[in-house]
Scaffold this motif. Structure first.
Motif, PDB file in Angstrom:
ATOM      1  N   ASP A 173       1.510  -3.589   5.701  1.00 10.87           N
ATOM      2  CA  ASP A 173       2.945  -3.526   5.786  1.00 10.87           C
ATOM      3  C   ASP A 173       3.613  -4.792   6.292  1.00 10.87           C
ATOM      4  O   ASP A 173       3.169  -5.702   6.291  1.00 10.87           O
ATOM      5  CB  ASP A 173       3.746  -2.769   7.007  1.00 10.87           C
ATOM      6  CG  ASP A 173       2.630  -2.990   8.242  1.00 10.87           C
ATOM      7  OD1 ASP A 173       2.629  -3.887   9.157  1.00 10.87           O
ATOM      8  OD2 ASP A 173       0.943  -2.167   8.461  1.00 10.87           O
ATOM      9  N   GLN A 191       6.010  -4.085   9.394  1.00 15.23           N
ATOM     10  CA  GLN A 191       6.028  -3.232  10.339  1.00 15.23           C
ATOM     11  C   GLN A 191       5.409  -3.394  11.949  1.00 15.23           C
ATOM     12  O   GLN A 191       5.766  -3.822  13.121  1.00 15.23           O
ATOM     13  CB  GLN A 191       6.489  -1.685  10.270  1.00 15.23           C
ATOM     14  CG  GLN A 191       7.660  -1.704   9.549  1.00 15.23           C
ATOM     15  CD  GLN A 191       9.082  -1.910   9.960  1.00 15.23           C
ATOM     16  OE1 GLN A 191       9.553  -2.238  10.921  1.00 15.23           O
ATOM     17  NE2 GLN A 191       9.728  -3.046   8.755  1.00 15.23           N
ATOM     18  N   ASN A 195       3.297  -6.538  -0.925  1.00 13.90           N
ATOM     19  CA  ASN A 195       2.719  -5.897   0.301  1.00 13.90           C
ATOM     20  C   ASN A 195       2.721  -4.218  -0.261  1.00 13.90           C
ATOM     21  O   ASN A 195       3.931  -3.471  -0.603  1.00 13.90           O
ATOM     22  CB  ASN A 195       3.855  -6.422   1.744  1.00 13.90           C
ATOM     23  CG  ASN A 195       3.602  -5.809   2.886  1.00 13.90           C
ATOM     24  OD1 ASN A 195       3.676  -4.584   3.379  1.00 13.90           O
ATOM     25  ND2 ASN A 195       3.554  -6.755   3.614  1.00 13.90           N
ATOM     26  N   GLN A 222       3.850  -1.933   2.406  1.00 11.47           N
ATOM     27  CA  GLN A 222       4.893  -1.101   3.367  1.00 11.47           C
ATOM     28  C   GLN A 222       4.517   0.096   3.515  1.00 11.47           C
ATOM     29  O   GLN A 222       5.413   0.978   4.409  1.00 11.47           O
ATOM     30  CB  GLN A 222       6.039  -1.176   2.605  1.00 11.47           C
ATOM     31  CG  GLN A 222       6.970  -2.496   2.114  1.00 11.47           C
ATOM     32  CD  GLN A 222       7.318  -3.658   3.317  1.00 11.47           C
ATOM     33  OE1 GLN A 222       7.838  -3.006   3.851  1.00 11.47           O
ATOM     34  NE2 GLN A 222       7.541  -4.883   2.076  1.00 11.47           N
ATOM     35  N   GLY A 223       3.740   0.306   4.173  1.00 13.26           N
ATOM     36  CA  GLY A 223       2.585   0.845   4.934  1.00 13.26           C
ATOM     37  C   GLY A 223       2.731   2.679   3.816  1.00 13.26           C
ATOM     38  O   GLY A 223       2.936   3.604   5.336  1.00 13.26           O
ATOM     39  N   ASP A 224       2.648   2.301   3.024  1.00  4.62           N
ATOM     40  CA  ASP A 224       2.924   3.335   2.070  1.00  4.62           C
ATOM     41  C   ASP A 224       1.639   3.561   1.482  1.00  4.62           C
ATOM     42  O   ASP A 224       1.186   2.860   0.835  1.00  4.62           O
ATOM     43  CB  ASP A 224       4.144   3.152   1.651  1.00  4.62           C
ATOM     44  CG  ASP A 224       4.087   5.061   0.169  1.00  4.62           C
ATOM     45  OD1 ASP A 224       3.010   5.409   0.147  1.00  4.62           O
ATOM     46  OD2 ASP A 224       5.069   5.387   0.779  1.00  4.62           O
ATOM     47  N   LEU A 227      -4.933   0.074   4.952  1.00  5.65           N
ATOM     48  CA  LEU A 227      -3.765   1.051   5.233  1.00  5.65           C
ATOM     49  C   LEU A 227      -5.018   2.110   5.952  1.00  5.65           C
ATOM     50  O   LEU A 227      -4.805   2.191   7.499  1.00  5.65           O
ATOM     51  CB  LEU A 227      -2.904   1.500   5.136  1.00  5.65           C
ATOM     52  CG  LEU A 227      -1.671   0.966   4.443  1.00  5.65           C
ATOM     53  CD1 LEU A 227      -0.696   1.206   3.271  1.00  5.65           C
ATOM     54  CD2 LEU A 227      -1.391   0.451   5.273  1.00  5.65           C
ATOM     55  N   ASP A 272      -0.935   4.084  13.025  1.00  2.23           N
ATOM     56  CA  ASP A 272      -0.392   3.329  12.222  1.00  2.23           C
ATOM     57  C   ASP A 272       0.289   2.053  12.708  1.00  2.23           C
ATOM     58  O   ASP A 272       1.213   1.079  12.513  1.00  2.23           O
ATOM     59  CB  ASP A 272       0.463   3.334  11.537  1.00  2.23           C
ATOM     60  CG  ASP A 272       0.237   4.485  10.141  1.00  2.23           C
ATOM     61  OD1 ASP A 272      -1.142   4.782  10.059  1.00  2.23           O
ATOM     62  OD2 ASP A 272       0.627   5.995  10.415  1.00  2.23           O
TER      63      ASP A 272
END
Length: 365
Positions: A47, A49, A77, A79-81, A105, A211
């Motif tokens: 991610d 963030q 990346n 992106q946290g998904d 993740l 997260d």
């Protein structure tokens, strides 16, 4: 980087050299096979963030290492998904990468990707986070229990310096799905639990942040402070969460009065230390981590398997995983200059107008 600030805690990792060309639009794609048998490496970062490092440092250092070795690489990346993470992995696997390096993740998603790669005959590396049950060929990270111990020791030092008496300590932990967060907590609890048991400190609220989400971290800490107005110290698991805590403390005019920890030595974290709102951070030399991981991946891409001289045991599968574990360093106000001298952040980034005088006063040049 300066020699001696960090020691690579593994044997047999040798430098490589050469140059390569770069790129397409599907991430950071570097290098060319040039008709050789060298395979391509796929890298999936988590991610942008949870920590500034994923948006800047790791991509930069990994790309440079693969370029220097003339090995093609595709860095993307998620992106946290989690769905995007799997989609990227599927694309890399179908494109024929020879090595897949991931920062998961969560272990469930990561294991599914590693299993699929292994079934396709692709070598795998866990980068920074161990995928529980994943059984990657290598694991490259820092000694994360040691990171946590440094955080615990840092909070103790800062509370001692402030002459705190029986302080209530809050713990704002990292994501419950990240094995690193578990290891950090193991480290700092090994320092704090004896303090609680002796009555020197009072154990306050203790909560994980899903997260590593900084906004959620701020909300969680605001609730902690509402319910426990006498919190006198905060073990925040990284600089992002530390800054979220500081933002809440500022609303109550408590910033600088309640010591807060962190890790990652981000520009924001270092500035918070210089101004006195954060008591310490932990510096992890990302360039060393990236170089170590890239070297192992380069070897695998060339059909070579290097010895690391270290192993970790996967707590879920009980498998023994060859590992490279690097040494972290605590950073206080008087050692912020070491992070700048090491090239991890620049004076221009750190010493903006509001911090220029503080930089000068603390020997940053």
């Amino acid at each position: 980087m300066r020699n001696g600030l960090f020691a690579l805690a593994a044997a047999g990792l040798l430098a490589t050299g050469s140059t390569a060309a770069c790129g397409d639009d599907g991430g950071t794609d570097t290098g060319s096979n040039g008709g050789s048998s060298v395979g391509k490496v796929g890298v999936i970062l988590p991610d942008t963030q949870s920590s500034a490092r994923w948006a800047t440092a790791d991509t930069t250092y990994l790309k440079a290492a693969f370029e220097a070795a003339g090995v093609p690489v595709d860095i993307q990346n998620a992106q946290g998904d989690k769905t995007q993470f799997q989609t990227i992995a599927d694309g890399m696997i179908s494109s024929g990468v020879k090595v897949l390096m991931i920062v998961n993740l969560d272990s469930g998603t990561g294991k599914a990707v590693l299993d699929k790669a292994r079934a396709a005959g692709i070598a795998t590396i866990d980068y920074d986070r161990l995928t529980l049950g994943g059984n990657a060929n290598y694991y490259v990270s820092f000694d994360n229990v040691a990171v946590g111990k440094l955080q615990g020791e840092g909070l103790v030092k800062c509370l001692t310096d402030m002459k705190a008496t029986k302080p209530i300590v809050a713990e704002l932990n990292g994501s419950p799905t990240d094995n690193n967060a578990t290891l950090f907590k193991e480290g700092y609890d090994s320092i704090l639990k004896p303090k609680y048991a002796s009555g020197d400190y009072v154990k306050g609220p203790d909560q994980s942040v899903p997260d590593w989400d900084n906004a959620q971290g701020g909300t969680i800490f605001e609730q902690m402070l509402t319910e426990n107005k006498n919190i006198k110290g905060v073990l925040a698991a990284n600089d992002g969460l530390g800054n979220a805590v500081i933002s809440v403390l500022k609303k109550q005019n408590l910033n600088g009065k309640v010591p807060v920890t962190g890790q990652d030595a981000t520009v924001q974290g270092l500035q918070n230390i210089l101004v006195g709102d954060q008591c310490m951070t932990v510096y992890k030399a990302i360039k060393e981590e990236a170089n170590a991981a890239a070297e192992l991946a380069i070897g695998l891409a060339k059909g070579e398997k290097k010895e690391t001289g270290q192993t970790v045991t996967d707590p879920e599968s009980k498998a023994t995983v060859p590992a490279v574990l690097l040494v972290p360093k605590p950073i206080y106000k008087d050692s912020v200059k070491d992070v700048v001298a090491d090239g991890f952040v620049t004076k221009a980034e750190l010493c903006t107008a509001d911090f220029a005088k503080l930089c000068t006063e603390n020997g940053i040049s």
